[in-house]
Design a protein around this motif. Structure first.
Motif, PDB file in Angstrom:
ATOM      1  N   MET A   1      26.670  50.135  29.904  1.00 57.78           N
ATOM      2  CA  MET A   1      27.295  50.996  30.910  1.00 57.78           C
ATOM      3  C   MET A   1      27.608  52.340  30.257  1.00 57.78           C
ATOM      4  N   PRO A   2      27.821  53.376  31.059  1.00 56.68           N
ATOM      5  CA  PRO A   2      28.200  54.674  30.488  1.00 56.68           C
ATOM      6  C   PRO A   2      29.555  54.579  29.804  1.00 56.68           C
ATOM      7  N   THR A   3      29.716  55.324  28.737  1.00 57.69           N
ATOM      8  CA  THR A   3      30.991  55.376  28.026  1.00 57.69           C
ATOM      9  C   THR A   3      31.512  56.798  28.059  1.00 57.69           C
ATOM     10  N   ILE A   4      32.723  56.967  28.475  1.00 58.23           N
ATOM     11  CA  ILE A   4      33.375  58.280  28.513  1.00 58.23           C
ATOM     12  C   ILE A   4      34.509  58.247  27.497  1.00 58.23           C
ATOM     13  N   SER A   5      34.516  59.211  26.591  1.00 60.19           N
ATOM     14  CA  SER A   5      35.530  59.221  25.539  1.00 60.19           C
ATOM     15  C   SER A   5      36.515  60.360  25.743  1.00 60.19           C
ATOM     16  N   PHE A   6      37.742  60.089  25.394  1.00 58.31           N
ATOM     17  CA  PHE A   6      38.809  61.073  25.479  1.00 58.31           C
ATOM     18  C   PHE A   6      39.443  61.220  24.097  1.00 58.31           C
ATOM     19  N   VAL A   7      39.469  62.501  23.613  1.00 59.78           N
ATOM     20  CA  VAL A   7      40.035  62.767  22.291  1.00 59.78           C
ATOM     21  C   VAL A   7      40.962  63.979  22.388  1.00 59.78           C
TER      22      VAL A   7
ATOM     23  N   SER B   1      28.873  57.969  23.439  1.00 63.81           N
ATOM     24  CA  SER B   1      29.416  58.356  24.745  1.00 63.81           C
ATOM     25  C   SER B   1      28.414  59.173  25.545  1.00 63.81           C
ATOM     26  N   SER B   2      28.529  59.029  26.852  1.00 65.03           N
ATOM     27  CA  SER B   2      27.777  59.911  27.751  1.00 65.03           C
ATOM     28  C   SER B   2      28.476  61.249  27.852  1.00 65.03           C
ATOM     29  N   ALA B   3      29.781  61.233  27.753  1.00 65.24           N
ATOM     30  CA  ALA B   3      30.556  62.476  27.812  1.00 65.24           C
ATOM     31  C   ALA B   3      31.808  62.299  26.975  1.00 65.24           C
TER      32      ALA B   3
ATOM     33  N   MET C   1      25.251  52.183  27.270  1.00 57.21           N
ATOM     34  CA  MET C   1      25.247  51.523  25.968  1.00 57.21           C
ATOM     35  C   MET C   1      26.249  50.372  25.988  1.00 57.21           C
ATOM     36  N   SER C   2      25.828  49.236  25.464  1.00 60.94           N
ATOM     37  CA  SER C   2      26.744  48.091  25.355  1.00 60.94           C
ATOM     38  C   SER C   2      27.493  48.175  24.034  1.00 60.94           C
TER      39      SER C   2
ATOM     40  N   ALA D   1      27.353  48.854  17.883  1.00 59.20           N
ATOM     41  CA  ALA D   1      27.450  48.361  16.516  1.00 59.20           C
ATOM     42  C   ALA D   1      26.346  48.936  15.637  1.00 59.20           C
ATOM     43  N   VAL D   2      25.166  49.149  16.226  1.00 61.10           N
ATOM     44  CA  VAL D   2      24.054  49.729  15.460  1.00 61.10           C
ATOM     45  C   VAL D   2      24.434  51.134  15.000  1.00 61.10           C
ATOM     46  N   THR D   3      24.959  51.912  15.934  1.00 62.06           N
ATOM     47  CA  THR D   3      25.397  53.270  15.604  1.00 62.06           C
ATOM     48  C   THR D   3      26.499  53.238  14.555  1.00 62.06           C
ATOM     49  N   ALA D   4      27.429  52.322  14.719  1.00 55.44           N
ATOM     50  CA  ALA D   4      28.547  52.215  13.782  1.00 55.44           C
ATOM     51  C   ALA D   4      28.036  51.967  12.368  1.00 55.44           C
TER      52      ALA D   4
END
Length: 1890
Positions: free
Chosen positions: A496-502, A591-593, A682-683, A688-691
């Motif tokens: 699903m899309p991931t939206i991050s807030f920082v 993240s998508s955004a 991204m699930s 985890a691959v990116t991590a």
């Protein structure tokens, strides 16, 4: 060599380590180089040098590898670590790097050499020349399938060294100066450190921030100096101090502002440390807060002054110090290495009953975990109870110090901890499985989950992939809204899309609060993320900075209510991105955004953001507009826009004039826009691959987890079609197992029997069962099962646990996919096919078979094991050939680990009894026998939340996911803490979760109601507490469930088991529910009463019953109203707080109930639980549960109760017999004058008082026994009334006996009085004559010689007797008197009877004739066709009746004759009454006899009696003839006369005569009365007493002995004449016992010694009574012994005649002869043989023992087996083992063959029977109680239960046929295979003698 290096450089190392001893110690402990115990020991040392010295010694003792690890640790901690002390494998690398980077990598001297321009230039260079960014070790970071490479490792390569299994993967590397290269082309490279991030994976990857010593900045120049402040700050941070250091006034202001704005809240993106030293956008994270601070970052105050620098290694050490401080506060330090486990948390302890309010910081972790396990929404609160804080000072004290009444309180926020600090600490101290459970429960509560855990005791932050594996979510995307479909998937697999807030810099409004508002529907606000306005949200974070949380939004398929049409993930970074650049880099990748919240952008921050150029991620800015800064900020944003490809819509500004609602609305709109633009999905698994590429640790990346996964993938890779896989790989549990289950039930129910004889049909079924087991055993292990066994059998415990978890995840995933596809197909076919139900039924069947879980694999193991066991039992397989003997132990280990185990297979509706038994016994052994359990079960309609209720209450893991409804029943074990076991009365709680009643898939089956009844009966029978779970929506279903439950409880009441019942009404949320539903509860109770009556009728119970009769139910206490599980509409609804609180309240009540119950009832242990499972299941398999239930625990408890009752009964009887003996003696010693008319009334009163006392004593003993808590007494509670009645019955029996005996004794004594009076007169006359003769002889001149004297005496004697008018008693013709009584009895029976009596011969002639049955005795006129079969049956019945009656009358006559009295007319009347009573009962019993039978029978019985009574009368006359009695006295009179004439001292002679003629006969009679009682006492207290302790024990003893002897004649006697057999058996055993032990002689001595002591005492007391004469002396003596001895009055009179001896001399002479008397009596008894001794006894021991074991004497109406019920007045008769009916003379009507059917089989078959009692009409055996209501014939518990009698019948088949005048039975072949050993074993099991 590292060891040598430490040895040589010891002093240098000590000097170096003394600078920072604490961080060093923390580091080596966290890396596992030293153990927790060693760490604690070193910490206690006060002297730092001593601490370091001992540390080095401990390191050296750990060997070369330990020394290498230690040096590597020091190298990472100290940048300037001397090269010659570095580990040998690292020196070359370090030197090379130094050569390549002359500026130095991380040393403090080189810190100021990089600058911001260099960083930007570096980023540009990366973009222009991506190839140049390839680094040496890049291949080591390229993972296959997202996993770390396990290829070849170069020990000289630092990257390899880090990844190598030989090196700690969490060990920090020495930092080296990186080149400006991108991280594998992914993510924004941070200035100056891009290579460093990827290549060396430092503990502080965020070092890639703008460097503080930037020569281009004014601040940098001022900050290059180091002063004492820096040292002070560093030291304080290393020590984990919680104090805020002074950073100048402006710094303090900035800190306070940061706190208020956003920095110290749960949402705060600035740590406490940052808040105290913050610049415009650049912050330093101090170690104590656990932030991942870049080693090169600067910390500037508001005025532009830089804070002192802190090196990365010191920051890392400081972070450990902060962690140490937090763990110390939370009291979690002991769990840093030995992690907290789920089962530790679930343990039931005293705290489970207490309030969960935390009072000290150490309570917070447990408060969090307990609340979370209970799904309580307040779990995250860290507020402490008032006045209980560790650091708090009361306000009164403060006021007292200042002197002011009012004052502002100082900030007390530090009294507690931030919730996220607690969460991080708990996760750090939990093992991976508890982490999973924590995140699973947090997900249910809709809490944001930790996605990236900060680097606390590891060099890298951690992605929580494994921890989220257990979470499964259901949702309905708008694309499926119309079809009303849904999706269900594991959270980590859902893309699903991931939206991050920082956050960048400080921000005055809360990011987390904003996110909560965005994700919450307007009508249902929920705090997904913790923010500053929440409880404890304003507490500064200490270790949680750098945490990345994630939450999700899932649509419900309602367009007007859903915020987003598809699922979306939202992440939230805690802390400033400058301080946590690695986490930020990760978020930009996944993240998508990315939404960046800020209030201002400085030049420095601008430069940092510029480095994001080229990123594919969209960046959005949320600005909090502030006057004065807006213009500058917008300018920089406009410069950033082209670099980040930003549009106008990517800026959201919160105007001061607008409220937050406007911003939320705009933000939602923006998010919806992002969602509609096909963003990348991204699930978490993909993340985890990116991590891994970014050097972030993934929690799954450990050896145990991956090893287990490889095993699982080998199994699951073969699963494509679930149904097909189960058919091919799990073959034993398919049709084979289901057919086995059917055969097992058919063995009990016999429904398909038709015309086949029961035993033949059972043999066929048995053979079919064995064939199915053989087929199972011939199946080889499939590849899937081999791999599964390898997984659970060969892996270490941790790997095994991972293996089962992976299996669950993979199988659930596969099953979900299959179910989803099949449901869709089903829906399509429903629409397409319409009425074609056959295809739909096939598809429905496939859907039912598509469930696949670990339980199916375990079930397959159970079937392999059961098949093997059955082959071993049948001797088709030797023990040495067994393959699966270890499997129960493995399954037991899994139960100990908390995995549920299948008890009932829901697919086959069967219990694999052998498997379950052996697994539980293994568990019992592993627990060392300490396995007392309280069993809690839950029942209710399907899908009403039963499993969820148990999981919430006890933290269990019963399956609750969609498509995986519980089938059958599963049990899970919960440990009770050692300090709570005594209170709770158990060691464990066993929780049983069951499949739902009224399941839709079973509803169409005919026997679905019976299936539900079986399940309810079984689980209620096993439980101590039953929770009946009802959803309030469906009243009809609730009524059905109640009906089922009532049936089960009724059955339990019948077998003596009364579990507690709690009714749980779910989905009732009204606070007034309990009050409002009072009328409903009353109505419910009325319904339950009606159902109970109906159930009693169905269970064929005759008594009127109410619900309160079958269980203790209090509607007020035992009714629970629980709100619905969800607060709102799923999938976004959190768990309802009311649900959690109500479930916790229920749990506390249950534990309190267990506490109060434990003293009254002992809990079951595992062996007892197994026995219950077996017996309940066996009974459930029969149609009639109540009469099929048989349980060895119940049998054992009943037997023990019977044994105790028998002891009490004997004590009572013994007391009565002793009293009667004394009373008879007293009566015999009384004169006619003493026997007044009221003598009998006085005795009657005394008898009643004594019996009342004895009865009360027995009843009290019974009451005390039931209250004693002896084992399983509650199971026989229903028999208490039977034994109570038996006591009353015994009292009446003894009362009748005592009154009759007393009355008879008085009558006999009165009858003798006339004779005694005459005798006294005659003796007076003779004494006068003797006296006259004496005077005459003395007066003669010449002395007479002895012979002359004798002649004179003889002449006088003859003359005197001739003169006496001797009156003899008249001789009566007793037979005439009896004949008269008989005529009188039959005078009203008609002329025919009178004619028969007239023709009758003299009664005395009948004594010699045996009574023979004649044809005319039977009146068969009532039956039209008096066929031979009926005649034979009636003839046999009448013969048995006649024999029994004749024996009873003989016993009566024998008792009267034995009394040695005279005949009395009442004897004949009593006999006639007995005969008439028996005839009346027999006629009522359907035997119709002719008048001739009655007349002949009475003539025969009375003829025998007349002869016996005539002899008795004649013997009485002879004994009491006056002349004979006087002649007996003649020698004594002559002796006295002679002594007087010669004037001899006759004192000694008379004393001898007294002893010989008076005392000795009396003592002999005393022995005859008392010895029998003592023999019984001795026999019952001997080793053989248990054999006669109860009827069951006796039956086993007899049958075992018969089997050993194998004498056919004994078997015939045992079967045909049981009473006579038992009497002769007991007498023989008594003789043998006396002969073998030699105890009879000892008893004789003891009895005689007792009475001799009384005699001596009486002589002593009489001597001191001041008696003047011998007559007075003897009167005193007789009075003293009147209750013990009957002294001959005639002999006493002679001894007293002319006795002028001295009383003292006479007494002394008597005492002299006593020893001689005693020896004489003993020698005479010894001369008697054992048999002769028993004939002498008045109290017959064999009769008393017979009463004890014979019982009621009733026999089974079919097979004639005797009743074994205890007591003497029981309501029902029963026997442990029934016999083939042919042994009871039953034969086939046509073939005349003996029948071999067993009544215990017939009563469950479709067979019919007819006999005398059915008027020879056919009736089903199942309804036998219509004719024999007092008999309970239980079905055999197993096929082998009757092997004993089958074996005997087989051996003596022809003998029995000849004996019974029938043809031999045609026995089944199976019977002929039974061995003698099997026969013996069968009765061992049947009589519970194992």
């Amino acid at each position: 060599m590292a060891f040598e290096t430490i040895r040589r450089g010891r002093e240098r190392l000590i000097a170096l380590l003394l600078t920072t001893p604490d961080p060093v110690l923390d580091e080596v402990a966290s890396l596992g180089i030293v153990t927790e115990e060693e760490y604690e020991a070193l910490e206690k040392l006060a002297e730092p040098r001593e601490r370091i010295r001992r540390l080095l010694i401990k390191i050296q003792r750990k060997g070369e590898r330990g020394c290498e690890q230690f040096l590597e640790c020091l190298q990472s901690l100290f940048p300037d670590f001397p090269p010659d002390l570095q580990p040998p494998g690292r020196r070359y690398v370090t030197q090379t790097n130094d050569a390549e980077n002359p500026e130095g990598g991380t040393s403090s001297e080189k810190n100021g050499q990089e600058n911001l321009e260099a960083a930007i230039a570096s980023r540009k260079n990366e973009l222009e020349n991506p190839e140049s960014s390839v680094m040496h070790g890049v291949n080591d970071l390229e993972y296959q399938d997202g996993r770390p490479s396990s290829g070849d490792i170069d020990p000289t390569n630092p990257e390899d060294a880090m990844c190598s299994e030989k090196n700690d993967p969490e060990k920090p590397e020495e930092s080296e100066k990186p080149e400006a290269v991108p991280s594998s082309g992914k993510g924004p490279a941070t200035p100056n450190s891009a290579t460093f991030l990827v290549k060396n994976r430092p503990e502080n990857p965020e070092t890639a921030l703008p460097l503080k010593n930037d020569p281009g900045s004014a601040e940098g120049a001022r900050a290059s100096k180091k002063d004492a402040t820096a040292v002070s700050l560093e030291r304080a941070d290393f020590e984990g101090s919680g104090n805020i250091h002074s950073c100048g006034e402006e710094g303090r202001t900035a800190a306070i502002k940061g706190n208020v704005e956003d920095g110290v809240t749960p949402d705060s993106d600035v740590s406490m440390s940052e808040s105290r030293a913050e610049t415009s956008g650049v912050a330093m994270s101090v170690e104590r807060c656990g932030a991942e601070t870049p080693g090169h970052a600067a910390s500037l105050d508001r005025s532009g002054d830089e804070a002192p620098e802190t090196s990365p290694n010191k920051v890392h050490g400081g972070r450990r110090g902060a962690l140490k401080t937090v763990l110390s506060k939370l009291r979690l330090r002991k769990f840093r290495i030995g992690k907290l486990r789920l089962r530790d948390l679930l343990e039931i302890s005293p705290e489970s009953l207490k309030d969960w309010t935390p009072h000290v910081l150490g309570d917070l972790p447990w408060h969090f975990l307990r609340k979370l396990m209970a799904l309580n929404g307040t779990a995250r609160s860290t507020s402490l109870g008032q006045g209980t804080s560790d650091e708090d000072t009361s306000e009164d004290e403060e006021g007292g110090v200042s002197g002011d009444v009012f004052s502002l309180r100082k900030d007390k926020s530090r009294a507690t901890l931030h919730p996220l600090d607690v969460l991080c600490a708990v996760l750090l101290c939990s093992d991976s499985f508890l982490q999973q459970e924590i995140l699973f429960k947090m997900s249910m509560c809709q809490f944001a989950l930790p996605l990236l855990l900060p680097a606390l005791d590891t060099p890298r932050c951690t992605l929580m992939l494994w921890a989220m594996r257990d979470i499964v979510r259901k949702w309905r995307p708008h694309s499926l809204a119309e079809s009303r479909g849904f999706r269900e998937e594991s959270l980590v697999l859902t893309a699903m899309p991931t939206i991050s807030f920082v956050r960048l810099g400080s921000c005055s409004f809360s990011k987390s609060k904003l996110l909560n508002e965005v994700l919450s529907p307007s009508q249902q606000h929920h705090n997904f993320f913790i923010h500053q306005d929440m409880e404890s949200g304003n507490v500064p974070r200490e270790i949680a900075d750098g945490l990345v949380e994630i939450s999700w939004y899932f649509p419900a398929g309602r367009e007007n209510l859903d915020l987003f049409p598809e699922p979306v993930a939202v992440t939230n970074l805690r802390g400033d991105i400058e301080s946590h650049w690695l986490q930020f880099s990760f978020l930009t990748e996944v993240s998508s955004a990315v939404f960046i919240l800020t209030e201002s952008i400085s030049e420095r921050q601008y430069a940092l953001l510029s480095s994001l150029q080229g990123s594919a991620t969209k960046y959005y800015f949320i600005l909090n507009s502030q006057a004065g800064k807006a213009k500058e900020m917008l300018g920089r944003l406009n410069k950033l826009a082209p670099l980040l490809d930003m549009k106008k819509s990517q800026l959201l500004v919160k105007e001061q004039s607008n409220n937050s609602a406007e911003l939320v609305k705009r933000l939602r709109s923006t998010l919806q826009g992002i969602m509609s633009s096909s963003p990348k999905s991204m699930s978490v698994r993909d993340m985890a691959v990116t991590a891994r590429e970014l050097g972030i640790q993934v929690d799954e990346d450990d050896g145990e987890c991956w090893t287990s996964l490889e095993h699982v993938q080998e199994i699951t890779s073969e699963i494509h079609d679930v149904a097909k896989y189960k058919t091919e790989m799990l073959r034993l549990q398919g049709d084979l197992w289901k057919n086995l289950a059917k055969v097992e039930k058919e063995l009990c129910r016999m429904k398909g029997q038709r015309d086949v004889p029961p035993e033949d049909y059972r043999s066929q079924l048995r053979e079919r069962w064995l064939e199915l087991r053989r087929q199972q055993n011939q199946c080889d292990l499939t590849s899937g099962m081999v791999k599964f066994i390898s997984g659970i059998g060969q892996l270490c415990p941790a790997e095994k646990h991972h293996f089962l978890k992976w299996m669950k995840f993979h199988l659930d995933h596969i099953a979900r996919g299959n179910l989803s596809r099949l449901r869709a197909e089903y829906k399509e076919k429903c629409c397409a096919l319409g009425g074609d139900t056959q295809q739909l039924a096939e598809l429905d069947k496939i859907i039912s078979a598509s469930s696949l879980g670990v339980e199916h694999f375990m079930r397959e193991l159970g079937q392999f094991y059961e098949a093997e066991c059955s082959m071993v039992k049948e001797r088709n397989l030797g023990n040495i050939q067994r393959q699966f003997v270890r499997l129960p132990g493995i399954a037991a280990d899994l139960m100990l680990e908390g995995f549920p185990m299948e008890l009932i297979d829901g697919d086959a509706s069967n219990i694999p009894l052998q498997w379950v038994t052996d697994v539980l016994m293994e568990l019992h052994a592993k627990l060392g026998g300490r396995s007392r359990m309280v069993v809690i079960t839950v029942l209710g309609v399907q899908s009403t939340g039963k499993s969820t209720l148990l999981n919430t209450m006890f933290g269990l893991q019963f399956a609750v996911s969609s498509g995986r409804c519980t089938r059958g029943a599963f049990m899970s074990l919960i440990k009770v803490a050692g300090n709570f076991q005594q209170d709770l009365g158990c060691d464990f709680i066993l929780v049983i979760d069951t499949e739902g009643l009224k399941a839709p898939e079973l509803a169409k089956l005919e026997d679905s109601y019976e299936h539900d009844n079986e399940l309810a009966t079984l689980v209620i029978g096993l439980s101590d507490i039953t929770i009946v779970n009802m959803a309030m929506e469906n009243a009809t279903e609730m009524k059905d469930v109640l009906q089922i439950v009532v049936h089960a409880f009724l059955r339990m009441e019948e077998i003596g088991h009364k579990p507690n019942c709690q009714f749980v009404h779910q989905n009732v949320s009204d606070v007034s529910a309990h009050e409002q539903n009072m009328r409903d509860r009353k109505h419910l109770l009325e319904q339950l009463d009606e159902m109970t009556k109906a159930a009693a009728r169905m269970e064929k119970q005759s008594r009127e019953m109410k619900f309160s009769d079958i269980m203790d139910y209090d509607p007020e206490k035992h009714s629970w109203y629980i709100p619905g599980l969800w607060h709102g509409v799923p999938p976004m609804a959190p768990v309802n707080m009311g649900y959690s609180e109500s479930v916790c309240e229920l749990k506390k009540y249950l534990l309190e109930f267990m506490r109060h119950r434990s003293p009254r009832r002992a809990p079951k242990d595992i062996p007892q639980f197994i026995e219950w499972v077996g017996s309940l299941w066996n009974a459930v398999k029969h149609e009639n549960f109540i009469f099929s239930f048989r349980n060895s625990l119940v049998a054992e408890a009943y037997t023990q109760l019977s044994v105790m009752y028998a002891e009490w009964e004997w004590d009572f009887r013994k007391e009565i017999h002793l009293w009667m003996s004394k009373t008879e003696t007293t009566i015999q010693n009384q004169s006619p004058d003493d026997l007044s008319p009221d003598t009998f009334e006085k005795l009657r009163l005394e008898i009643h008082q004594m019996l009342d006392s004895g009865e009360q004593k027995m009843l009290q003993s019974l009451q005390s026994y039931f209250e004693s808590g002896a084992g399983n007494l509650h199971l026989v509670e229903k028999y208490r009334e039977d034994f109570h009645q038996s006591v009353t019955f015994l009292r009446h029996e003894l009362e009748s006996y005592l009154l009759c005996k007393s009355e008879e004794a008085i009558r006999i004594q009165k009858g003798r009085s006339k004779i005694d009076q005459l005798q006294t007169r005659y003796m007076k006359t003779i004494e006068g004559k003797v006296d006259g003769l004496l005077r005459d002889c003395r007066e003669r001149d010449k002395a007479l010689k002895p012979n002359e004297l004798e002649r004179e005496f003889a002449k006088m004697w003859k003359e005197t007797l001739a003169e006496l008018p001797l009156e003899s008693l008249p001789l009566r013709q007793i037979h005439k008197d009896i004949h008269y009584q008989l005529r009188k009895d039959l005078e009203n029976r008609g002329s025919l009877v009178k004619q028969m009596l007239h023709k009758a011969q003299n009664l005395l002639t009948y004594q010699t004739k045996p009574f023979c049955m004649r044809k005319e005795y039977l009146d068969l006129a009532w039956y039209k066709a008096a066929v031979e079969f009926i005649t034979q049956q009636c003839r046999h019945e009448l013969e048995e009746f006649t024999k029994s009656l004749v024996e009873e009358c003989r016993r009566y006559v024998g008792q009267k004759v034995h009394s040695q009295g005279d005949y009395d007319q009442t004897y004949c009347r009593e006999l006639l009454w007995m005969i008439n009573e028996s005839l009346q009962q027999k006629v009522a019993g359907k035997i119709c006899t002719s008048a001739s039978f009655e007349v002949d029978l009475k003539l025969h019985i009375l003829g025998e009696a007349a002869s016996a009574f005539q002899k008795m009368h004649e013997a009485f006359l002879k004994k009491n003839d006056p002349q004979r009695r006087l002649e007996e006295l003649r020698p004594q009179y002559f002796s006295t006369f002679r002594d007087l004439y010669y004037e001899k001292d006759a004192c000694q002679k008379r004393a001898f005569d007294f002893c010989d003629r008076c005392l000795k006969p009396a003592l002999w009679d005393y022995m005859k009365k008392r010895l029998g009682i003592e023999i019984v006492d001795d026999f019952l207290s001997s080793g053989e007493s248990m054999e006669y302790g109860s009827r069951s024990f006796f039956q086993f003893t007899v049958q075992k002995k018969l089997l050993e002897e194998m004498d056919f004649n004994n078997y015939v006697k045992y079967i045909s004449n049981y009473e006579e057999f038992v009497k002769s058996w007991i007498q023989r055993r008594l003789f043998d016992h006396c002969r073998e032990t030699g105890g009879l002689r000892e008893l004789e001595k003891a009895v005689l010694a007792t009475i001799m002591k009384k005699v001596r005492d009486a002589l002593e007391s009489s001597e001191h009574k001041d008696a003047l004469t011998v007559s007075e002396f003897l009167d005193h003596f007789c009075q003293a012994m009147c209750k013990e001895l009957v002294l001959s009055k005639d002999n006493l009179e002679v001894i007293l005649f002319k006795n002028t001896a001295s009383v003292r001399q006479f007494s002394l002479d008597i005492k002299t002869f006593l020893a001689q008397v005693e020896d004489g009596i003993l020698s005479e008894w010894e001369e008697l043989s054992g048999e002769m001794v028993f004939t002498q006894l008045q109290f017959k021991p064999q009769d008393e023992i017979f009463k004890r074991v014979f019982g009621c004497g009733k026999q089974c109406p079919f097979c004639k087996v005797p009743c074994e019920a205890g007591g003497s007045d029981h309501k029902e008769h029963f026997a442990s083992v029934h016999r083939p009916q042919g042994l009871g003379r039953y034969r086939d009507e046509i073939s005349k063959r003996l029948t071999y059917s067993l009544c215990s089989s017939d009563v469950v078959s479709s067979m019919l029977f007819k006999n005398l009692h059915t008027a020879f009409q056919w009736h089903p055996y199942k309804d036998y109680r219509q004719f024999y209501p007092t008999w309970r014939i239980q079905p055999d518990p197993s096929v082998s239960a009757s092997d004993y009698w089958k074996f005997i019948f087989t051996k003596f088949n022809h003998h029995f046929a000849k004996e019974y005048n029938a043809e031999p039975a045609d026995l089944p072949i199976e019977w002929k295979k039974i061995t003698k050993e099997q026969a013996l074993q069968s009765i061992r099991e049947a009589f519970n003698m194992e």
